[in-house]
Write a protein that holds these residues in place. Structure first.
Motif, PDB file in Angstrom:
ATOM      1  N   LEU A  69       0.922  -1.014   0.118  1.00 29.85           N
ATOM      2  CA  LEU A  69      -0.035   0.040  -0.134  1.00 29.85           C
ATOM      3  C   LEU A  69       0.935   1.161   0.145  1.00 29.85           C
ATOM      4  N   ASP A  70       0.355   2.323  -0.866  1.00 33.20           N
ATOM      5  CA  ASP A  70       1.054   3.505  -0.605  1.00 33.20           C
ATOM      6  C   ASP A  70       0.599   4.365   0.709  1.00 33.20           C
ATOM      7  N   ILE A  71       1.291   4.440   1.705  1.00 36.10           N
ATOM      8  CA  ILE A  71       0.881   5.027   2.535  1.00 36.10           C
ATOM      9  C   ILE A  71       2.003   5.977   3.081  1.00 36.10           C
ATOM     10  N   GLY A  72       2.554   6.496   2.356  1.00 35.94           N
ATOM     11  CA  GLY A  72       3.938   7.553   2.495  1.00 35.94           C
ATOM     12  C   GLY A  72       5.038   6.537   3.202  1.00 35.94           C
ATOM     13  N   GLN A  73       5.757   7.403   4.102  1.00 33.80           N
ATOM     14  CA  GLN A  73       6.824   6.828   4.564  1.00 33.80           C
ATOM     15  C   GLN A  73       6.424   5.706   5.601  1.00 33.80           C
ATOM     16  N   VAL A  86      -4.212 -11.588   5.314  1.00 34.77           N
ATOM     17  CA  VAL A  86      -3.215 -11.125   6.472  1.00 34.77           C
ATOM     18  C   VAL A  86      -2.921  -9.661   5.956  1.00 34.77           C
ATOM     19  N   LEU A  87      -2.546  -8.888   7.194  1.00 32.98           N
ATOM     20  CA  LEU A  87      -2.167  -7.640   7.093  1.00 32.98           C
ATOM     21  C   LEU A  87      -0.778  -7.597   7.926  1.00 32.98           C
ATOM     22  N   ILE A  88       0.374  -6.965   6.999  1.00 38.66           N
ATOM     23  CA  ILE A  88       1.620  -6.930   7.529  1.00 38.66           C
ATOM     24  C   ILE A  88       1.863  -5.387   7.755  1.00 38.66           C
ATOM     25  N   ASP A  89       1.582  -4.839   8.873  1.00 39.45           N
ATOM     26  CA  ASP A  89       1.694  -3.383   9.334  1.00 39.45           C
ATOM     27  C   ASP A  89       0.594  -2.601   8.741  1.00 39.45           C
ATOM     28  N   ALA A  90       0.934  -1.235   9.257  1.00 39.83           N
ATOM     29  CA  ALA A  90      -0.296  -0.452   8.908  1.00 39.83           C
ATOM     30  C   ALA A  90       0.211   1.072   8.618  1.00 39.83           C
ATOM     31  N   GLY A  91       1.593   1.429   8.743  1.00 41.78           N
ATOM     32  CA  GLY A  91       1.916   2.773   8.620  1.00 41.78           C
ATOM     33  C   GLY A  91       1.571   3.338   9.751  1.00 41.78           C
ATOM     34  N   GLU A  92       1.908   4.864   9.737  1.00 40.17           N
ATOM     35  CA  GLU A  92       1.559   5.765  10.699  1.00 40.17           C
ATOM     36  C   GLU A  92       0.157   5.952  11.020  1.00 40.17           C
ATOM     37  N   GLN A 263       8.802   0.566  -0.148  1.00 39.45           N
ATOM     38  CA  GLN A 263       7.697   1.287   0.669  1.00 39.45           C
ATOM     39  C   GLN A 263       8.419   2.544   0.999  1.00 39.45           C
ATOM     40  N   VAL A 264       8.069   3.712   0.431  1.00 42.02           N
ATOM     41  CA  VAL A 264       8.692   4.876   0.793  1.00 42.02           C
ATOM     42  C   VAL A 264       7.999   6.143   0.408  1.00 42.02           C
ATOM     43  N   GLY A 265       7.977   7.151   1.339  1.00 46.42           N
ATOM     44  CA  GLY A 265       7.542   8.312   1.013  1.00 46.42           C
ATOM     45  C   GLY A 265       8.460   9.477   1.130  1.00 46.42           C
ATOM     46  N   ASN A 266       7.889  10.933   1.356  1.00 43.84           N
ATOM     47  CA  ASN A 266       8.557  11.986   1.559  1.00 43.84           C
ATOM     48  C   ASN A 266       9.173  11.991   3.108  1.00 43.84           C
ATOM     49  N   ASN A 267      10.479  12.185   2.981  1.00 42.85           N
ATOM     50  CA  ASN A 267      11.185  11.686   4.418  1.00 42.85           C
ATOM     51  C   ASN A 267      12.581  12.569   4.535  1.00 42.85           C
ATOM     52  N   GLN A 268      13.043  12.733   5.836  1.00 43.58           N
ATOM     53  CA  GLN A 268      14.052  13.366   6.033  1.00 43.58           C
ATOM     54  C   GLN A 268      15.241  12.736   5.995  1.00 43.58           C
ATOM     55  N   TRP A 269      15.293  11.500   5.920  1.00 45.67           N
ATOM     56  CA  TRP A 269      16.168  10.599   5.843  1.00 45.67           C
ATOM     57  C   TRP A 269      17.135  10.526   4.598  1.00 45.67           C
ATOM     58  N   GLY A 270      16.688  10.773   3.549  1.00 47.43           N
ATOM     59  CA  GLY A 270      16.789  10.677   2.079  1.00 47.43           C
ATOM     60  C   GLY A 270      16.683   9.004   1.791  1.00 47.43           C
ATOM     61  N   HIS A 271      15.778   8.421   2.149  1.00 47.30           N
ATOM     62  CA  HIS A 271      15.394   7.066   1.874  1.00 47.30           C
ATOM     63  C   HIS A 271      14.690   7.419   0.481  1.00 47.30           C
ATOM     64  N   PRO A 272      14.996   6.333  -0.532  1.00 48.02           N
ATOM     65  CA  PRO A 272      16.031   5.431  -0.524  1.00 48.02           C
ATOM     66  C   PRO A 272      17.534   5.714  -0.743  1.00 48.02           C
ATOM     67  N   HIS A 273      18.408   5.442  -0.197  1.00 47.29           N
ATOM     68  CA  HIS A 273      19.724   5.879  -0.273  1.00 47.29           C
ATOM     69  C   HIS A 273      20.133   5.472  -1.695  1.00 47.29           C
TER      70      HIS A 273
END
Length: 308
Positions: A69-73, A86-92, A263-273
């Protein structure tokens, strides 16, 4: 608050271990029956099942849909067949409605398993609402804690709704119809750091396989490589959103994926490197990113994986 959290964690752990002890007898009975059948087939297979002679092993029946799923970071993955989910995690927590809306859109009312890979908010934040609003079979989680309000809320909703929990050990298999997940990590004694204690799961369906890594970092990857018989997987969910702390050369050499999902969104860590992207490209691995493609769906029929 810390005392309440410790009490809640102990309560979840105690209930999970009590449930585990009740599983022993049925498991051994099932294993005995399998061994008897296997022996009968080995010694009399040609007589009992002549129609299977000189035929290739059939692939798994039915299709499994895996949606990143596209849930941002953050991470959230839905695995479903025609009858199970089955659900694996659910983001923020703030992105919980993306997960809720998707589950309702595809007609899911019950989750056989909810996998909380580790207690960071970008993985379990949305689970609080999911656990409250859906029928849950079993919550799978690592035996690791985190000093945060979201983790306390997560434990509270489990206890208040009397949801069964379990701490998987490597090699343990969890089935829901044709969905078969095997726990790969963390080790029983744990590793240093919350991320390295992520609950890593491998989905196998016929000749196809997926590896879901949570935020497992290189220490966990090294342990997994050294202690797992078969890691090869067609699809690899890249660990820790493409951080350089994960996706080591050693790990990629063991998994040998053809598809990598970020699975990545706008973030302050520069993911993905960038070095991780180049590491994947140098091996000819196809890269799919939720921040570029939105929700990514794949279907496996046990023989091949394709995009709908």
């Amino acid at each position: 608050m810390k005392n309440q959290k410790r009490h809640a964690t102990r309560s979840v752990r105690k209930r999970a271990k009590n449930q585990n002890s009740k599983r022993g007898l049925p498991f051994f009975i099932a294993m005995f029956c399998i061994m008897v059948f296997a022996a009968a087939y080995y010694f009399a297979g040609d007589l009992l099942f002549p129609e299977l002679q000189n035929k290739a092993i059939l692939s798994a029946e039915g299709e499994i849909i895996v949606s990143f799923l596209d849930i941002g970071q953050g991470d959230s993955i839905v695995i479903r067949s025609s009858e199970h989910a089955v659900l694996i995690d659910a983001g923020e927590h703030r992105n919980r409605n993306v997960v809720l809306d998707y589950l309702k859109e595809v007609g899911i009312t019950r989750l056989d398993y909810v996998v909380a890979t580790h207690p960071h908010s970008d993985h379990i934040g949305g689970l609080v609402t999911v656990l409250r609003d859906f029928e849950i079979g079993l919550v799978l989680m690592p035996e690791v804690t985190n000093d945060s309000q979201i983790f306390e809320n997560f434990l509270d909703v489990i206890l208040n709704n009397h949801i069964d929990t379990h701490f998987p050990v490597p090699g343990e298999v969890f089935r829901a119809g044709i969905i078969e997940l095997t726990a790969v990590s963390p080790p029983p004694d744990g590793l240093r750091g919350v991320n390295n204690n992520s609950l890593v799961m491998r989905l196998e369906h016929g000749q196809t396989s997926f590896l879901f890594t949570g935020d497992a970092e290189t220490d966990a990857e090294h342990w997994i490589v050294q202690n797992t018989r078969n890691l090869r997987s067609n699809v690899l969910k890249i660990g820790h959103h493409g951080s350089r702390t994960s996706t080591s050369e050693e790990f990629l050499d063991a998994v040998i994926p053809s598809i990598a999902v970020l699975q990545v969104g706008n973030n302050q860590w520069g993911h993905p490197h960038e070095e991780i992207l180049q590491r994947l490209k140098s091996r000819g691995i196809s890269i799919y990113r939720t921040d570029e493609l939105g929700t990514i769906r794949m279907i496996t029929n046990g023989q091949a994986i394709y995009f709908p």
